[in-house]
Design a protein around this motif. Structure first.
Motif, PDB file in Angstrom:
ATOM      1  N   ASP A   1      13.682   9.474   6.742  1.00 53.19           N
ATOM      2  CA  ASP A   1      12.727  10.545   6.460  1.00 53.19           C
ATOM      3  C   ASP A   1      11.316   9.984   6.442  1.00 53.19           C
ATOM      4  OD1 ASP A   1      14.670  12.506   6.273  1.00 53.19           O
ATOM      5  OD2 ASP A   1      14.879  12.312   4.096  1.00 53.19           O
ATOM      6  N   TYR A   2      11.157   8.838   5.798  1.00 54.20           N
ATOM      7  CA  TYR A   2       9.835   8.207   5.749  1.00 54.20           C
ATOM      8  C   TYR A   2       9.394   7.763   7.133  1.00 54.20           C
ATOM      9  CZ  TYR A   2       5.878   5.577   3.980  1.00 54.20           C
ATOM     10  OH  TYR A   2       4.593   5.130   3.740  1.00 54.20           O
ATOM     11  N   TRP A   3      10.297   7.147   7.877  1.00 48.48           N
ATOM     12  CA  TRP A   3       9.912   6.592   9.183  1.00 48.48           C
ATOM     13  C   TRP A   3       9.671   7.682  10.211  1.00 48.48           C
ATOM     14  CZ3 TRP A   3      14.708   3.309   7.989  1.00 48.48           C
ATOM     15  CH2 TRP A   3      14.387   2.367   7.006  1.00 48.48           C
TER      16      TRP A   3
ATOM     17  N   PRO B   1      -4.876  -8.387  17.298  1.00 43.75           N
ATOM     18  CA  PRO B   1      -4.545  -6.963  17.407  1.00 43.75           C
ATOM     19  C   PRO B   1      -5.005  -6.209  16.164  1.00 43.75           C
ATOM     20  CG  PRO B   1      -2.603  -8.225  16.801  1.00 43.75           C
ATOM     21  CD  PRO B   1      -3.678  -9.228  17.102  1.00 43.75           C
ATOM     22  N   ARG B   2      -5.324  -4.944  16.324  1.00 43.12           N
ATOM     23  CA  ARG B   2      -5.516  -4.069  15.176  1.00 43.12           C
ATOM     24  C   ARG B   2      -4.164  -3.830  14.520  1.00 43.12           C
ATOM     25  NH1 ARG B   2      -6.987   1.114  17.281  1.00 43.12           N
ATOM     26  NH2 ARG B   2      -7.311   1.719  15.114  1.00 43.12           N
ATOM     27  N   ILE B   3      -4.149  -3.677  13.192  1.00 43.29           N
ATOM     28  CA  ILE B   3      -2.888  -3.572  12.456  1.00 43.29           C
ATOM     29  C   ILE B   3      -2.870  -2.301  11.618  1.00 43.29           C
ATOM     30  CG2 ILE B   3      -1.455  -4.626  10.655  1.00 43.29           C
ATOM     31  CD1 ILE B   3      -2.491  -7.356  11.617  1.00 43.29           C
ATOM     32  N   PHE B   4      -1.719  -1.617  11.650  1.00 43.80           N
ATOM     33  CA  PHE B   4      -1.454  -0.453  10.808  1.00 43.80           C
ATOM     34  C   PHE B   4      -0.276  -0.794   9.917  1.00 43.80           C
ATOM     35  CE2 PHE B   4       0.745   3.427   9.709  1.00 43.80           C
ATOM     36  CZ  PHE B   4      -0.250   4.377   9.517  1.00 43.80           C
ATOM     37  N   GLN B   5      -0.413  -0.543   8.614  1.00 43.75           N
ATOM     38  CA  GLN B   5       0.648  -0.853   7.655  1.00 43.75           C
ATOM     39  C   GLN B   5       0.891   0.352   6.762  1.00 43.75           C
ATOM     40  OE1 GLN B   5      -0.390  -3.956   4.910  1.00 43.75           O
ATOM     41  NE2 GLN B   5       1.596  -3.958   3.878  1.00 43.75           N
ATOM     42  N   SER B   6       2.155   0.724   6.620  1.00 42.07           N
ATOM     43  CA  SER B   6       2.513   1.863   5.769  1.00 42.07           C
ATOM     44  C   SER B   6       3.807   1.551   5.038  1.00 42.07           C
ATOM     45  CB  SER B   6       2.679   3.132   6.617  1.00 42.07           C
ATOM     46  OG  SER B   6       3.099   4.225   5.822  1.00 42.07           O
ATOM     47  N   CYS B   7       3.897   1.999   3.785  1.00 38.71           N
ATOM     48  CA  CYS B   7       5.115   1.777   3.012  1.00 38.71           C
ATOM     49  C   CYS B   7       5.242   2.848   1.939  1.00 38.71           C
ATOM     50  CB  CYS B   7       5.096   0.393   2.355  1.00 38.71           C
ATOM     51  SG  CYS B   7       6.693  -0.075   1.609  1.00 38.71           S
ATOM     52  N   GLY B   8       6.465   3.231   1.641  1.00 41.19           N
ATOM     53  CA  GLY B   8       6.725   4.178   0.574  1.00 41.19           C
ATOM     54  C   GLY B   8       6.582   3.537  -0.792  1.00 41.19           C
ATOM     55  N   THR B   9       6.010   4.270  -1.739  1.00 41.32           N
ATOM     56  CA  THR B   9       5.730   3.706  -3.057  1.00 41.32           C
ATOM     57  C   THR B   9       6.996   3.508  -3.896  1.00 41.32           C
ATOM     58  OG1 THR B   9       5.186   5.948  -3.798  1.00 41.32           O
ATOM     59  CG2 THR B   9       3.348   4.526  -3.178  1.00 41.32           C
ATOM     60  N   GLU B  10       8.096   4.149  -3.507  1.00 38.64           N
ATOM     61  CA  GLU B  10       9.371   3.959  -4.203  1.00 38.64           C
ATOM     62  C   GLU B  10      10.325   3.037  -3.428  1.00 38.64           C
ATOM     63  OE1 GLU B  10       7.072   6.672  -5.782  1.00 38.64           O
ATOM     64  OE2 GLU B  10       7.989   7.246  -3.880  1.00 38.64           O
ATOM     65  N   ASP B  11       9.836   2.429  -2.383  1.00 39.01           N
ATOM     66  CA  ASP B  11      10.642   1.541  -1.532  1.00 39.01           C
ATOM     67  C   ASP B  11      10.848   0.204  -2.238  1.00 39.01           C
ATOM     68  OD1 ASP B  11      11.648  -0.088   0.570  1.00 39.01           O
ATOM     69  OD2 ASP B  11      10.553   1.091   2.054  1.00 39.01           O
ATOM     70  N   PHE B  12      12.062  -0.352  -2.144  1.00 42.86           N
ATOM     71  CA  PHE B  12      12.312  -1.670  -2.741  1.00 42.86           C
ATOM     72  C   PHE B  12      11.446  -2.753  -2.124  1.00 42.86           C
ATOM     73  CE2 PHE B  12      15.397  -1.473   0.769  1.00 42.86           C
ATOM     74  CZ  PHE B  12      15.208  -2.698   1.385  1.00 42.86           C
TER      75      PHE B  12
ATOM     76  N   TYR C   1      -4.376   0.697   6.159  1.00 46.09           N
ATOM     77  CA  TYR C   1      -3.251   0.700   5.222  1.00 46.09           C
ATOM     78  C   TYR C   1      -3.038   2.098   4.661  1.00 46.09           C
ATOM     79  CZ  TYR C   1      -0.361  -0.104   1.130  1.00 46.09           C
ATOM     80  OH  TYR C   1       0.655  -0.042   0.199  1.00 46.09           O
ATOM     81  N   GLU C   2      -1.755   2.512   4.618  1.00 44.45           N
ATOM     82  CA  GLU C   2      -1.390   3.784   4.004  1.00 44.45           C
ATOM     83  C   GLU C   2      -0.151   3.595   3.147  1.00 44.45           C
ATOM     84  OE1 GLU C   2      -0.837   6.906   6.847  1.00 44.45           O
ATOM     85  OE2 GLU C   2      -2.898   6.806   7.589  1.00 44.45           O
ATOM     86  N   GLU C   3      -0.070   4.353   2.075  1.00 43.67           N
ATOM     87  CA  GLU C   3       1.171   4.434   1.310  1.00 43.67           C
ATOM     88  C   GLU C   3       1.379   5.886   0.903  1.00 43.67           C
ATOM     89  OE1 GLU C   3       0.040   3.348  -3.228  1.00 43.67           O
ATOM     90  OE2 GLU C   3       0.039   1.625  -1.857  1.00 43.67           O
ATOM     91  N   HIS C   4       2.630   6.266   0.851  1.00 46.07           N
ATOM     92  CA  HIS C   4       3.008   7.637   0.522  1.00 46.07           C
ATOM     93  C   HIS C   4       4.278   7.588  -0.313  1.00 46.07           C
ATOM     94  CE1 HIS C   4       0.237   8.841   3.759  1.00 46.07           C
ATOM     95  NE2 HIS C   4       0.824   7.911   4.496  1.00 46.07           N
ATOM     96  N   ARG C   5       4.566   8.670  -0.991  1.00 45.98           N
ATOM     97  CA  ARG C   5       5.833   8.741  -1.716  1.00 45.98           C
ATOM     98  C   ARG C   5       6.977   8.620  -0.720  1.00 45.98           C
ATOM     99  NH1 ARG C   5       6.401   9.953  -6.783  1.00 45.98           N
ATOM    100  NH2 ARG C   5       8.508  10.742  -6.421  1.00 45.98           N
TER     101      ARG C   5
END
Length: 272
Positions: A250-252, A208-219, A240-244
């Protein structure tokens, strides 16, 4: 959008379980604004997203804490929201067989009951935190069923997760001993997403194609960085993406919209 709450007996789980479902239907805005209402025709079905909750959650989380109904309506996408307790989407050593339920029994029930596509190219998984891992686990366990999988703040490097103590101030809602027969041997097992990918690659099976995202302040950000490096080393089709942001709704809510933009959605009914 039609909202359906279903409670049915699962032979795999051995008890009644709940399911929330969104199925695209015309809404008043479309009628008032004279938009095309091509929802229903002979043989029409919809692309479908299996959307998974995180630890401590259940089948109601996504619809109560995000605007997924509105986002899915805009894309004419059916959404399936099951419950899996704190199982980490495993066939548990001491507990229920949630992986088998989700990848075999649930998909059969959904296809027989709701107007969703039966094609791999139109079937997707996504989830948050524990469900981010679960989304990839489902897709890599049954790659013939799911073409795309997305993780938001996912616990993807599960061997690293269980090798560490729980983050300060947080207690795990699950015990590794209840999930795995040999929790000290997660790495390289079928619970290890990277081992599953290597196994599929050795068989030359479509991934499968994969998308990954995570907040940079996330534990859980360090674990996502580790997972990103391992996925890239394996050469998978990764966005791949990361955001504050932290580990919260709120992030999700914001980034499930990024997932829907990334998915190959046709914004219309499909044939089978």
């Amino acid at each position: 959008m039609a909202f359906i709450h279903t409670n049915f007996f699962s032979a795999v789980l051995g008890f009644n379980t709940d399911l929330n479902v969104f199925v695209p239907t015309p809404n008043s805005d479309e009628i008032l604004n004279h938009k095309a209402l091509g929802y229903f025709h002979k043989g029409s079905r919809f692309q479908v997203l299996y959307l998974l909750h995180g630890a401590y959650g259940d089948y109601t989380d996504w619809m109560r804490l995000t605007s997924i109904e509105k986002y899915a309506q805009n894309h004419k996408l059916a959404v399936i929201m099951p419950s899996a307790s704190n199982s980490f989407y495993q066939d548990m050593c001491f507990g229920s067989n949630y992986l088998t339920y989700l990848t075999e029994e649930l998909t059969t029930f959904v296809k027989a009951t709701f107007p969703v596509s039966r094609k791999r190219e139109n079937t997707f998984t996504a989830g948050l935190s524990m469900g981010g891992y679960g989304a990839l686990k489902l897709a890599l366990t049954k790659p013939e069923q799911y073409s795309c999988s997305a993780s938001l703040s996912g616990a993807l490097d599960i061997a690293a997760l269980f090798a560490d103590d729980a983050p300060a101030g947080r207690e795990r809602p699950f015990l590794p001993e209840s999930l795995f027969k040999h929790p000290e041997q997660i790495e390289g097992s079928d619970a290890d997403l990277f081992a599953l990918i290597r196994k599929l690659q050795s068989r030359k099976e479509a991934l499968p194609r994969i998308f990954q995202s995570c907040g940079t302040e996330d534990f859980i950000y360090p674990i996502n960085q580790s997972a990103k490096r391992k996925l890239e080393a394996l050469g998978v089709d990764l966005t791949y993406e990361e955001h504050r942001g932290i580990h919260d709704w709120d992030y999700w809510d914001t980034n499930i919209q990024r997932v829907l933009d990334w998915l190959p959605l046709v914004n219309d009914a499909v044939n089978e």
